[in-house]
Design a protein around this motif. Sequence first.
Motif, PDB file in Angstrom:
ATOM      1  N   ASP A 179      69.413  28.159  40.639  1.00 37.37           N
ATOM      2  CA  ASP A 179      70.540  27.509  39.969  1.00 37.37           C
ATOM      3  C   ASP A 179      70.113  26.830  38.670  1.00 37.37           C
ATOM      4  N   GLU A 180      69.055  27.371  38.058  1.00 40.06           N
ATOM      5  CA  GLU A 180      68.651  26.917  36.730  1.00 40.06           C
ATOM      6  C   GLU A 180      67.956  28.073  36.017  1.00 40.06           C
ATOM      7  N   GLY A 181      67.801  27.929  34.707  1.00 42.06           N
ATOM      8  CA  GLY A 181      67.169  28.979  33.923  1.00 42.06           C
ATOM      9  C   GLY A 181      68.166  29.697  33.031  1.00 42.06           C
ATOM     10  N   ARG A 182      67.772  30.846  32.505  1.00 42.55           N
ATOM     11  CA  ARG A 182      68.583  31.581  31.538  1.00 42.55           C
ATOM     12  C   ARG A 182      69.655  32.444  32.195  1.00 42.55           C
ATOM     13  N   VAL A 183      69.502  32.740  33.474  1.00 47.48           N
ATOM     14  CA  VAL A 183      70.352  33.720  34.138  1.00 47.48           C
ATOM     15  C   VAL A 183      71.250  33.036  35.159  1.00 47.48           C
ATOM     16  N   GLY A 184      72.522  33.468  35.214  1.00 48.45           N
ATOM     17  CA  GLY A 184      73.466  32.982  36.207  1.00 48.45           C
ATOM     18  C   GLY A 184      74.023  34.137  37.030  1.00 48.45           C
ATOM     19  N   HIS A 185      74.682  33.798  38.111  1.00 48.17           N
ATOM     20  CA  HIS A 185      75.337  34.793  38.963  1.00 48.17           C
ATOM     21  C   HIS A 185      76.694  34.257  39.400  1.00 48.17           C
ATOM     22  N   TRP A 186      77.624  35.152  39.641  1.00 52.74           N
ATOM     23  CA  TRP A 186      78.922  34.721  40.160  1.00 52.74           C
ATOM     24  C   TRP A 186      79.505  35.800  41.066  1.00 52.74           C
ATOM     25  N   ARG A 187      80.383  35.348  41.972  1.00 51.42           N
ATOM     26  CA  ARG A 187      81.108  36.276  42.831  1.00 51.42           C
ATOM     27  C   ARG A 187      82.530  35.759  43.040  1.00 51.42           C
ATOM     28  N   GLU A 188      83.474  36.686  43.026  1.00 55.74           N
ATOM     29  CA  GLU A 188      84.882  36.396  43.276  1.00 55.74           C
ATOM     30  C   GLU A 188      85.382  37.448  44.259  1.00 55.74           C
ATOM     31  N   THR A 189      85.900  37.005  45.389  1.00 54.14           N
ATOM     32  CA  THR A 189      86.277  37.910  46.468  1.00 54.14           C
ATOM     33  C   THR A 189      87.712  37.649  46.898  1.00 54.14           C
ATOM     34  N   CYS A 190      88.461  38.721  47.096  1.00 60.36           N
ATOM     35  CA  CYS A 190      89.848  38.620  47.547  1.00 60.36           C
ATOM     36  C   CYS A 190      90.037  39.424  48.825  1.00 60.36           C
ATOM     37  N   VAL A 191      90.650  38.810  49.820  1.00 60.45           N
ATOM     38  CA  VAL A 191      91.147  39.539  50.990  1.00 60.45           C
ATOM     39  C   VAL A 191      92.644  39.724  50.736  1.00 60.45           C
ATOM     40  N   ILE A 192      93.054  40.957  50.451  1.00 55.14           N
ATOM     41  CA  ILE A 192      94.372  41.219  49.868  1.00 55.14           C
ATOM     42  C   ILE A 192      95.323  41.816  50.902  1.00 55.14           C
ATOM     43  N   PRO A 193      96.415  41.120  51.228  1.00 47.08           N
ATOM     44  CA  PRO A 193      97.435  41.715  52.092  1.00 47.08           C
ATOM     45  C   PRO A 193      98.148  42.852  51.348  1.00 47.08           C
ATOM     46  N   LEU A 194      98.327  43.976  52.015  1.00 45.61           N
ATOM     47  CA  LEU A 194      98.982  45.105  51.351  1.00 45.61           C
ATOM     48  C   LEU A 194     100.378  44.753  50.867  1.00 45.61           C
ATOM     49  N   GLU A 195     101.068  43.876  51.591  1.00 38.88           N
ATOM     50  CA  GLU A 195     102.425  43.525  51.188  1.00 38.88           C
ATOM     51  C   GLU A 195     102.457  42.733  49.885  1.00 38.88           C
ATOM     52  N   ARG A 196     101.281  42.264  49.432  1.00 44.19           N
ATOM     53  CA  ARG A 196     101.209  41.523  48.171  1.00 44.19           C
ATOM     54  C   ARG A 196     100.458  42.310  47.097  1.00 44.19           C
ATOM     55  N   ASN A 197     100.333  43.596  47.301  1.00 45.52           N
ATOM     56  CA  ASN A 197      99.629  44.453  46.339  1.00 45.52           C
ATOM     57  C   ASN A 197     100.525  45.605  45.927  1.00 45.52           C
ATOM     58  N   GLU A 198     100.349  46.057  44.703  1.00 46.27           N
ATOM     59  CA  GLU A 198     100.994  47.290  44.256  1.00 46.27           C
ATOM     60  C   GLU A 198     100.023  48.059  43.385  1.00 46.27           C
ATOM     61  N   THR A 199     100.165  49.379  43.390  1.00 42.25           N
ATOM     62  CA  THR A 199      99.331  50.226  42.536  1.00 42.25           C
ATOM     63  C   THR A 199     100.203  51.241  41.823  1.00 42.25           C
ATOM     64  N   LEU A 200      99.709  51.727  40.704  1.00 41.46           N
ATOM     65  CA  LEU A 200     100.413  52.781  39.970  1.00 41.46           C
ATOM     66  C   LEU A 200      99.378  53.653  39.278  1.00 41.46           C
ATOM     67  N   HIS A 201      99.524  54.962  39.418  1.00 40.57           N
ATOM     68  CA  HIS A 201      98.618  55.941  38.821  1.00 40.57           C
ATOM     69  C   HIS A 201      99.410  56.896  37.928  1.00 40.57           C
ATOM     70  N   SER A 202      98.764  57.346  36.875  1.00 35.59           N
ATOM     71  CA  SER A 202      99.381  58.400  36.059  1.00 35.59           C
ATOM     72  C   SER A 202      99.100  59.783  36.628  1.00 35.59           C
ATOM     73  N   HIS A 203      98.151  59.883  37.572  1.00 38.93           N
ATOM     74  CA  HIS A 203      97.810  61.144  38.215  1.00 38.93           C
ATOM     75  C   HIS A 203      97.603  60.895  39.705  1.00 38.93           C
ATOM     76  N   ARG A 204      97.818  61.907  40.512  1.00 41.03           N
ATOM     77  CA  ARG A 204      97.495  61.812  41.931  1.00 41.03           C
ATOM     78  C   ARG A 204      95.984  61.763  42.100  1.00 41.03           C
ATOM     79  N   HIS A 205      95.523  61.233  43.224  1.00 38.77           N
ATOM     80  CA  HIS A 205      94.081  61.048  43.404  1.00 38.77           C
ATOM     81  C   HIS A 205      93.348  62.375  43.525  1.00 38.77           C
TER      82      HIS A 205
END
Length: 335
Positions: free
Chosen positions: A94-120
Amino acid sequence: MPAYTVRFPEETKTFVFAQYACQAPSAEEAARGAASLSQLFTGPFKPDVLDRGSFVDTAGSHNVVWLAYWHNPVAYSLWQESGTVRSAWDGLPDEGRVGHWRETCVIPLERNETLHSHRHEDIATSGLSQHPAVTMPETPVHDYWGAARDRIAASATETLEPELPVFRPSVPAETGHRSRRVTVEIPDNVTLIRTAQDWSASTVYREKYLADVKPVKDRGVDFLAENADSGCIAARNILEETSDGAPLARACTIAWFASLDHLMTWCRSHRTHLEIYASFYQMASGGEGPLDVAFWHEVSVLPSGSVSAEYVNCHPSTGFLALPEHRHRDTASNT
């Protein structure tokens, strides 16, 4: 122009999206730090999808980030709680020139949406669409302002009102790395977007996209990253890479907003997004043959308790560290 959305099997209720990153003054230092993190994403509970990319943030620091999806939250919990992952993360300096970070989400499907211009099965795949049981039907709920809200199932019964209706970033006392390990309490109903572009298979639109659309998109992301009054807490313009750091013909933007309304207001009314919208349709209407640059996005409105964020020796403008100080909590490195 058709668009496609992701449909999971009925038994799937949640998934996990995590960002693990190294932050440093130089690209070389950040890449070395990210390489040391890569050994964590192995074993029986490793991510179902793992991407890598890099970006330079508003403080001028280089960040190399791993973008990981677990389709099964139980597998993520077993991975995250394993001795290997816990000891490696807790042992970061936790000191020096280099840092690290993490951000994590546990996402309910009912609160997510996706959109693609092409099928997978065509060109581009998001972390969600690579689930083996997913289908991607065409959706009529697109191509109008507010369509993203209509694709979020929870919006039919919930207002999705933000806990943080106005985002005012804390004013850092200094700009360098902090010798601290900090967790941040994340407000209810913050909104995450990952929007991506893939020109690796393009032969018709590639040059027009790179010359006429990508620079406009980049300016829009820069605006969000630099203007907190937009309601954007953090915006990252990520160039995607192979697992060993070689550049790919793909990019994505990951941005956190105080609310879905802040994101939608920028999309429908701000000059920078209207310019992105116009440049895209000018490209799409001016070429010959089907659009062969692939686009997709994921938007999630996250309930309280579903997002965790920790920063080890990072500068004070990193991610959720921009939230007011009363949401910060120093964390001992041996917990």
